[in-house]
Design an enzyme around this catalytic site. Structure first.
Site, short mmCIF file in Angstrom:
data_model
loop_
_atom_site.label_atom_id
_atom_site.label_comp_id
_atom_site.label_asym_id
_atom_site.label_seq_id
_atom_site.Cartn_x
_atom_site.Cartn_y
_atom_site.Cartn_z
N ASP A 130 -7.27 8.16 -114.96
CA ASP A 130 -7.52 9.28 -114.06
C ASP A 130 -8.51 10.24 -114.70
OD1 ASP A 130 -5.49 9.90 -115.97
OD2 ASP A 130 -4.97 11.70 -114.85
N GLU A 193 -2.60 11.27 -116.66
CA GLU A 193 -2.72 12.01 -117.91
C GLU A 193 -3.25 13.41 -117.69
OE1 GLU A 193 -4.63 13.62 -121.52
OE2 GLU A 193 -5.60 13.06 -119.63
#
Length: 499
Positions: A130, A193
């Site tokens: 991400d 994350e």
């Protein structure tokens, strides 16, 4: 004469045996050959194209509307690992509850294995797919999700944090497979994350006795160098985040009618915040430094060898002066000693123009970066007791409330562990330089969690440059770091097999 020829024969056979033993030790798991490096060089345009394909997916974990794109990114990573012969488990996590009460699916976590040989050590690479939000209107000079190469740099969201670094690992594995992959490799990739690794902490605990049971080393790829000199991160500070709320009334008041006749919440708060540090930045909370480990001469020498240009940093960020006069003092202050920073005041008037209001309630926000041996729970009590004592000295009738929301522990590894020695050898081989051994000033919660749960050797071996601007406009990774970083990961795996 017969004895003479026996002696000659014995000597020759002994020499031959020693030579064969030496060859077996040096060729069974050889250091990365020119052949492997040449393969990487020859395929670098293909690697850049792969990165372009990955960057094109707007895997922004902050935006629920783009959750399907994060999932698509996880599927693309899964496909790349399977092409390397890896077995992949896509682990579904719980639902995420949004602020409006709606629930959406969390992206799956990738747990992958490449090569399974119980006789060989196992290294697990961690990374994330991400990215932070990015729009060209934010000030980008190129479209953030279209990989653009200029002046030797590859621009695009996620190029450095963390798609480019993860892809370099996978490319290195591919190159090694053309010769020999010397270790078992496991890969853990997540898609949340950037918003706190939602769901991952629970999964690590659940899989500690299975997926992590045969892991010898954990390598985190999500890190950058301090300069153009390659670096290995072996420690990071923890963090305690505090809120100090002071309330003096039920609603905001007019300073014309109430100024000078009551104890104002803002004045009380400013007084309290001003008691936290002195003019040199020294934290004034009693006992805060008691747990800090003393500096040894051996550790001090590590800072002497680090490449870090103070003047360059000041120019880059528009700074006038650092508190610390030497590079060594600055590096130690930013990484191996605690620090306190005040971040803001909630409830105060901050819009343009003027407004003669006395806020009824204000909340000051500050944090303390922790270093090894400092416990968040102990620091929280020290700060709370200190501020309550200072507030009592004010003799103010106002109410005070002190809370703490983050308690991340610091992390520190032993730089003499096998994987650190292997990484330093690999950096020397690829870049021809000694390694900067770095302690990060920030906090890396997932690393601390890995350490606490798995008890494995953990290292941050990233290939991000010092000016890559992760999270910022014009994020990039240089082609040089991307390709040489691929060689580094290949070299590291083979060096680790020989330690």
């Amino acid at each position: 004469m017969r004895q003479f020829w026996k002696l000659i024969h014995f000597t020759a056979m002994t020499a031959l045996g020693m030579a064969m033993l030496f060859m077996s030790l040096t060729t069974a798991v050889s250091v990365p050959s020119d052949q492997i490096f040449q393969y990487i060089e020859e395929h670098q345009n293909e690697y850049v194209q792969r990165l372009k394909d990955w960057v094109a997916i707007e895997s922004d974990s902050n935006d629920p509307e783009k959750r399907h794109l994060v999932i698509n990114m996880m599927l693309l990573a899964e496909e790349r690992i399977r092409k390397l012969g890896g077995t992949v488990e896509m682990v579904d996590l719980d639902m995420q509850e949004l602020p409006n009460g709606n629930k959406i699916s969390l992206p799956p976590v990738i747990l992958a294995n490449i090569v399974e040989d119980p006789k060989k050590p196992t290294v697990c690479f961690y990374g994330h797919m991400d990215v932070q939000p990015a729009k060209i209107e934010d000030g980008w000079s190129t479209e953030p999700y279209i990989l653009t190469e200029k002046n030797g740099n590859l621009y695009g969201r996620g190029t450095s944090d963390d798609k480019g670094q993860v892809l370099a690992v996978l490319n290195a594995i591919e190159a090694l497979q053309k010769h020999e992959l010397p270790l078992n490799v496991k890969i853990l990739l997540e898609g949340m994350e950037e918003v706190g690794s939602i769901g991952l902490h629970t999964l690590v605990k659940q899989r500690n006795s299975t997926f992590f049971s045969d892991v010898d080393y954990i390598v985190v790829t999500d890190s950058s160098w301090l300069s153009n000199k390659p670096g290995i991160t072996y420690g990071a500070r923890g963090n305690c985040y505090f809120f100090v709320e002071v309330e003096c009334a039920k609603r905001d008041l007019h300073s014309g009618g109430f100024g000078g006749i009551l104890y104002e919440a803002m004045n009380d708060l400013i007084f309290l915040l001003n008691t936290l540090v002195d003019s040199s930045g020294h934290i004034l909370v009693p006992g805060i430094y008691e747990a800090v480990a003393p500096l040894t001469e051996k550790e001090k020498k590590l800072y002497e060898g680090i490449e870090y240009d103070l003047d360059q940093i000041m120019t880059k960020y528009g700074l006038e002066e650092f508190r610390n006069k030497t590079k060594e003092e600055l590096l130690m202050q930013r990484s191996r000693y605690p620090s306190l920073s005040i971040h803001g005041i909630e409830g105060a008037f901050s819009a343009p123009g003027f407004k003669t209001v006395i806020p009824a309630k204000v909340t000051g926000k500050f944090s303390i970066r922790l270093v090894p041996n400092m416990e968040p729970s102990v620091v929280e009590k020290q700060v709370t007791d200190y501020l309550n004592k200072k507030f009592t000295q004010l003799n103010s009738p106002n109410s005070i409330k002190i809370t703490s929301s983050i308690g991340s522990k610091p992390w520190l590894s032993d730089i003499n562990e096998p994987q650190y020695l292997a990484a330093r050898k690999a950096i020397k081989r690829v870049f021809g330089k000694e390694t900067d051994m770095i302690r990060a000033g920030g906090t890396i919660p997932i690393v601390t969690h890995f350490q606490e749960v798995t008890r494995k050797s953990i290292m941050l071996l990233g290939i991000g440059g010092p000016d890559d601007a992760p999270h910022g406009q014009d994020e990039k990774i240089s082609r040089y770091n991307f390709i040489e970083g691929t060689k580094l990961y290949a070299a590291f795996l083979q060096e680790l097999a020989t330690v």
